[in-house]
Design a protein around this motif. Sequence first.
Motif, PDB file in Angstrom:
ATOM      1  N   UNK A   1      12.523   3.572  -1.623  1.00 48.01           N
ATOM      2  CA  UNK A   1      11.740   2.344  -1.731  1.00 48.01           C
ATOM      3  C   UNK A   1      10.330   2.597  -1.214  1.00 48.01           C
ATOM      4  N   UNK A   2       9.355   2.568  -2.118  1.00 50.51           N
ATOM      5  CA  UNK A   2       7.979   2.825  -1.705  1.00 50.51           C
ATOM      6  C   UNK A   2       7.440   1.751  -0.769  1.00 50.51           C
ATOM      7  N   UNK A   3       8.124   0.614  -0.688  1.00 53.30           N
ATOM      8  CA  UNK A   3       7.694  -0.440   0.227  1.00 53.30           C
ATOM      9  C   UNK A   3       8.215  -0.209   1.645  1.00 53.30           C
ATOM     10  N   UNK A   4       9.151   0.738   1.797  1.00 52.81           N
ATOM     11  CA  UNK A   4       9.692   1.036   3.117  1.00 52.81           C
ATOM     12  C   UNK A   4       8.666   1.862   3.893  1.00 52.81           C
ATOM     13  N   UNK A   5       8.321   1.375   5.066  1.00 51.72           N
ATOM     14  CA  UNK A   5       7.356   2.112   5.886  1.00 51.72           C
ATOM     15  C   UNK A   5       8.009   3.364   6.445  1.00 51.72           C
ATOM     16  N   UNK A   6       7.211   4.367   6.786  1.00 53.31           N
ATOM     17  CA  UNK A   6       7.781   5.573   7.397  1.00 53.31           C
ATOM     18  C   UNK A   6       8.465   5.267   8.718  1.00 53.31           C
ATOM     19  N   UNK A   7       7.924   4.302   9.438  1.00 53.00           N
ATOM     20  CA  UNK A   7       8.535   3.915  10.708  1.00 53.00           C
ATOM     21  C   UNK A   7       9.909   3.283  10.479  1.00 53.00           C
ATOM     22  N   UNK A   8      10.004   2.431   9.465  1.00 52.93           N
ATOM     23  CA  UNK A   8      11.295   1.821   9.135  1.00 52.93           C
ATOM     24  C   UNK A   8      12.299   2.881   8.691  1.00 52.93           C
TER      25      UNK A   8
ATOM     26  N   UNK B   1       0.851  -1.184   0.000  1.00 53.55           N
ATOM     27  CA  UNK B   1       0.000   0.000   0.000  1.00 53.55           C
ATOM     28  C   UNK B   1       0.897   1.247   0.000  1.00 53.55           C
ATOM     29  N   UNK B   2       0.643   2.123  -0.906  1.00 52.74           N
ATOM     30  CA  UNK B   2       1.401   3.363  -1.002  1.00 52.74           C
ATOM     31  C   UNK B   2       0.675   4.456  -0.222  1.00 52.74           C
ATOM     32  N   UNK B   3       1.406   5.115   0.635  1.00 50.59           N
ATOM     33  CA  UNK B   3       0.835   6.198   1.441  1.00 50.59           C
ATOM     34  C   UNK B   3       1.020   7.526   0.729  1.00 50.59           C
ATOM     35  N   UNK B   4       0.085   8.443   0.955  1.00 49.93           N
ATOM     36  CA  UNK B   4       0.278   9.782   0.427  1.00 49.93           C
ATOM     37  C   UNK B   4       1.353  10.474   1.269  1.00 49.93           C
ATOM     38  N   UNK B   5       1.934  11.526   0.736  1.00 52.08           N
ATOM     39  CA  UNK B   5       3.064  12.207   1.364  1.00 52.08           C
ATOM     40  C   UNK B   5       2.735  12.664   2.780  1.00 52.08           C
ATOM     41  N   UNK B   6       1.597  13.297   2.966  1.00 50.23           N
ATOM     42  CA  UNK B   6       1.241  13.845   4.277  1.00 50.23           C
ATOM     43  C   UNK B   6       1.138  12.742   5.331  1.00 50.23           C
ATOM     44  N   UNK B   7       0.496  11.640   4.994  1.00 48.80           N
ATOM     45  CA  UNK B   7       0.357  10.529   5.929  1.00 48.80           C
ATOM     46  C   UNK B   7       1.708   9.923   6.242  1.00 48.80           C
ATOM     47  N   UNK B   8       2.542   9.752   5.203  1.00 50.22           N
ATOM     48  CA  UNK B   8       3.868   9.171   5.380  1.00 50.22           C
ATOM     49  C   UNK B   8       4.688  10.032   6.335  1.00 50.22           C
ATOM     50  N   UNK B   9       4.689  11.338   6.111  1.00 49.14           N
ATOM     51  CA  UNK B   9       5.460  12.257   6.956  1.00 49.14           C
ATOM     52  C   UNK B   9       4.920  12.274   8.382  1.00 49.14           C
ATOM     53  N   UNK B  10       3.612  12.270   8.547  1.00 50.54           N
ATOM     54  CA  UNK B  10       3.023  12.261   9.890  1.00 50.54           C
ATOM     55  C   UNK B  10       3.427  11.014  10.663  1.00 50.54           C
TER      56      UNK B  10
END
Length: 58
Positions: free
Chosen positions: A40-47, A1-10
């Motif tokens: 890598x779009x598969x990398x989670x923001x937490x990772x 699942x690809x997150x939008x920029x704002x969600x990823x940054x939050x």
Amino acid sequence: MTLDKETWIDRCAQRYIDRANIPKKEALEWAEAAWENHVDDDESPEDAADVDMSYWEE
């Protein structure tokens, strides 16, 4: 699942706050930089935050 920029940054900023106990403004700055540098779009923001913080010195 690809997150939008704002969600990823939050989510990334929240990880910095939770793990490094830094102020929200600073966490958002670090998260913005992590967004710009992630490849890598598969990398989670937490990772991404965890990897970045692994380079920080205590």
